[in-house]
Write a protein that holds these residues in place. Sequence first.
Motif, PDB file in Angstrom:
ATOM      1  N   SER A  77      -9.645   3.683-100.104  1.00  0.00           N
ATOM      2  CA  SER A  77     -10.372   3.334-101.433  1.00  0.00           C
ATOM      3  C   SER A  77     -11.468   2.805-101.037  1.00  0.00           C
ATOM      4  O   SER A  77     -12.608   2.734-101.933  1.00  0.00           O
ATOM      5  CB  SER A  77      -9.379   2.658-102.185  1.00  0.00           C
ATOM      6  OG  SER A  77      -8.385   3.439-102.717  1.00  0.00           O
ATOM      7  N   TYR A  78     -11.371   1.677-100.404  1.00  0.00           N
ATOM      8  CA  TYR A  78     -12.478   0.997 -99.944  1.00  0.00           C
ATOM      9  C   TYR A  78     -12.626   0.641 -98.212  1.00  0.00           C
ATOM     10  O   TYR A  78     -11.673   1.015 -97.604  1.00  0.00           O
ATOM     11  CB  TYR A  78     -12.212  -0.657-100.419  1.00  0.00           C
ATOM     12  CG  TYR A  78     -12.092  -0.854-101.993  1.00  0.00           C
ATOM     13  CD1 TYR A  78     -13.240  -0.369-102.685  1.00  0.00           C
ATOM     14  CD2 TYR A  78     -10.972  -0.437-102.638  1.00  0.00           C
ATOM     15  CE1 TYR A  78     -13.363  -0.553-104.056  1.00  0.00           C
ATOM     16  CE2 TYR A  78     -10.892  -0.648-103.814  1.00  0.00           C
ATOM     17  CZ  TYR A  78     -11.906  -0.534-104.828  1.00  0.00           C
ATOM     18  OH  TYR A  78     -12.023  -0.499-105.961  1.00  0.00           O
ATOM     19  N   SER A  82      -6.570  -2.530 -99.769  1.00  0.00           N
ATOM     20  CA  SER A  82      -6.819  -2.865-101.224  1.00  0.00           C
ATOM     21  C   SER A  82      -5.413  -2.699-101.893  1.00  0.00           C
ATOM     22  O   SER A  82      -4.435  -2.066-101.173  1.00  0.00           O
ATOM     23  CB  SER A  82      -7.608  -1.804-101.671  1.00  0.00           C
ATOM     24  OG  SER A  82      -7.147  -0.597-101.521  1.00  0.00           O
ATOM     25  N   GLY A  84      -3.666  -1.709-105.542  1.00  0.00           N
ATOM     26  CA  GLY A  84      -3.752  -1.298-107.019  1.00  0.00           C
ATOM     27  C   GLY A  84      -2.473  -0.751-107.434  1.00  0.00           C
ATOM     28  O   GLY A  84      -1.363  -1.016-107.063  1.00  0.00           O
ATOM     29  N   ARG A 119      -9.598  -6.145-101.186  1.00  0.00           N
ATOM     30  CA  ARG A 119     -10.469  -5.762-102.004  1.00  0.00           C
ATOM     31  C   ARG A 119      -9.884  -5.010-103.110  1.00  0.00           C
ATOM     32  O   ARG A 119      -8.762  -4.504-102.847  1.00  0.00           O
ATOM     33  CB  ARG A 119     -11.617  -4.715-101.892  1.00  0.00           C
ATOM     34  CG  ARG A 119     -12.712  -4.408-102.889  1.00  0.00           C
ATOM     35  CD  ARG A 119     -13.567  -3.387-102.384  1.00  0.00           C
ATOM     36  NE  ARG A 119     -14.579  -4.146-101.620  1.00  0.00           N
ATOM     37  CZ  ARG A 119     -15.515  -4.967-101.836  1.00  0.00           C
ATOM     38  NH1 ARG A 119     -15.816  -5.025-103.252  1.00  0.00           N
ATOM     39  NH2 ARG A 119     -16.309  -5.592-100.885  1.00  0.00           N
ATOM     40  N   GLY A 121     -10.230  -3.237-107.387  1.00  0.00           N
ATOM     41  CA  GLY A 121     -10.914  -2.797-108.588  1.00  0.00           C
ATOM     42  C   GLY A 121      -9.844  -3.215-109.688  1.00  0.00           C
ATOM     43  O   GLY A 121      -8.827  -2.654-110.039  1.00  0.00           O
ATOM     44  N   ASP A 138     -17.176  -9.118-107.365  1.00  0.00           N
ATOM     45  CA  ASP A 138     -18.261  -8.817-106.384  1.00  0.00           C
ATOM     46  C   ASP A 138     -18.868  -7.513-106.949  1.00  0.00           C
ATOM     47  O   ASP A 138     -19.392  -6.995-106.234  1.00  0.00           O
ATOM     48  CB  ASP A 138     -18.063  -9.035-104.853  1.00  0.00           C
ATOM     49  CG  ASP A 138     -17.067  -7.925-104.312  1.00  0.00           C
ATOM     50  OD1 ASP A 138     -16.611  -7.136-105.144  1.00  0.00           O
ATOM     51  OD2 ASP A 138     -17.275  -7.555-103.454  1.00  0.00           O
ATOM     52  N   SER A 139     -18.809  -7.395-108.055  1.00  0.00           N
ATOM     53  CA  SER A 139     -19.473  -6.137-109.113  1.00  0.00           C
ATOM     54  C   SER A 139     -19.656  -6.594-110.344  1.00  0.00           C
ATOM     55  O   SER A 139     -19.221  -7.358-110.713  1.00  0.00           O
ATOM     56  CB  SER A 139     -18.552  -4.974-108.709  1.00  0.00           C
ATOM     57  OG  SER A 139     -17.610  -4.753-109.701  1.00  0.00           O
ATOM     58  N   GLU A 144     -13.920   2.488-115.991  1.00  0.00           N
ATOM     59  CA  GLU A 144     -12.936   3.461-115.445  1.00  0.00           C
ATOM     60  C   GLU A 144     -12.038   3.676-116.244  1.00  0.00           C
ATOM     61  O   GLU A 144     -11.270   3.021-117.075  1.00  0.00           O
ATOM     62  CB  GLU A 144     -12.553   2.777-114.189  1.00  0.00           C
ATOM     63  CG  GLU A 144     -11.608   3.712-113.405  1.00  0.00           C
ATOM     64  CD  GLU A 144     -11.207   3.196-112.015  1.00  0.00           C
ATOM     65  OE1 GLU A 144     -10.097   3.374-111.776  1.00  0.00           O
ATOM     66  OE2 GLU A 144     -11.813   2.554-111.386  1.00  0.00           O
ATOM     67  N   HIS A 149     -13.699  -2.476-115.713  1.00  0.00           N
ATOM     68  CA  HIS A 149     -13.313  -3.073-114.404  1.00  0.00           C
ATOM     69  C   HIS A 149     -14.369  -3.815-113.654  1.00  0.00           C
ATOM     70  O   HIS A 149     -15.381  -3.555-114.198  1.00  0.00           O
ATOM     71  CB  HIS A 149     -12.956  -1.706-113.405  1.00  0.00           C
ATOM     72  CG  HIS A 149     -11.422  -1.093-114.138  1.00  0.00           C
ATOM     73  ND1 HIS A 149     -11.454  -0.297-115.060  1.00  0.00           N
ATOM     74  CD2 HIS A 149     -10.275  -1.159-113.342  1.00  0.00           C
ATOM     75  CE1 HIS A 149     -10.107   0.046-115.140  1.00  0.00           C
ATOM     76  NE2 HIS A 149      -9.373  -0.397-114.123  1.00  0.00           N
ATOM     77  N   ASP A 151     -15.004  -5.010-109.377  1.00  0.00           N
ATOM     78  CA  ASP A 151     -14.663  -4.774-108.061  1.00  0.00           C
ATOM     79  C   ASP A 151     -14.065  -6.578-107.828  1.00  0.00           C
ATOM     80  O   ASP A 151     -15.143  -7.350-107.888  1.00  0.00           O
ATOM     81  CB  ASP A 151     -15.477  -4.285-106.923  1.00  0.00           C
ATOM     82  CG  ASP A 151     -15.391  -2.898-107.203  1.00  0.00           C
ATOM     83  OD1 ASP A 151     -14.405  -2.249-107.727  1.00  0.00           O
ATOM     84  OD2 ASP A 151     -16.514  -2.165-106.831  1.00  0.00           O
ATOM     85  N   MET A 153     -13.109  -9.144-104.465  1.00  0.00           N
ATOM     86  CA  MET A 153     -12.794  -9.412-103.075  1.00  0.00           C
ATOM     87  C   MET A 153     -12.013 -10.737-102.639  1.00  0.00           C
ATOM     88  O   MET A 153     -12.356 -11.975-103.306  1.00  0.00           O
ATOM     89  CB  MET A 153     -14.279  -9.390-102.145  1.00  0.00           C
ATOM     90  CG  MET A 153     -13.816  -9.670-100.533  1.00  0.00           C
ATOM     91  SD  MET A 153     -13.341  -8.190 -99.846  1.00  0.00           S
ATOM     92  CE  MET A 153     -14.927  -7.338 -99.491  1.00  0.00           C
TER      93      MET A 153
END
Length: 162
Positions: A77-78, A82, A84, A119, A121, A138-139, A144, A149, A151, A153
Amino acid sequence: MDPSPSLRWQTRRFRELDLDALYAVLRLRAEVFVVEQRCAYLDPDGKDRHPDALHLLGLAADGALAAYLRILPAGVSYPEPSIGRVVTAPGHRGRGLGDPLLREALREIERRWPGTDVRIGAQAHLGDYYGRHGFVADSEPYLEDGIAHIDMMRRAGGESSP
């Protein structure tokens, strides 16, 4: 009933899940992410079956699936490993299961891929929860499936306090 019952943790690859465990995982994910959160999307996305994907199951004393998440290796995914599909079963909420679930996942990642960043999401409203475990946004927020959402880290060696 104990307000914060201890769970029995099992980490399995897809092929190690028996039919009952697989059914429980898919049912819980559909119950929460598709029905409760009203997100019409294909939950079984093919990533579950990746040879290095891990499924972390938190089983209650009666064997019921109380908490679950999926760990994906770097590059799926990254660029980093990650976490999820983090979910607590509705009947087990309010008992403080989220923190031990995430701690167990971070231990598993460190065991399998030592010294690596992680990471996620995350649903934006859960930023503080993940922040307690060393994750930093960090986003910018993004939508989504109609849910905000971000991101996040967690740098290698990040502290997990709760």
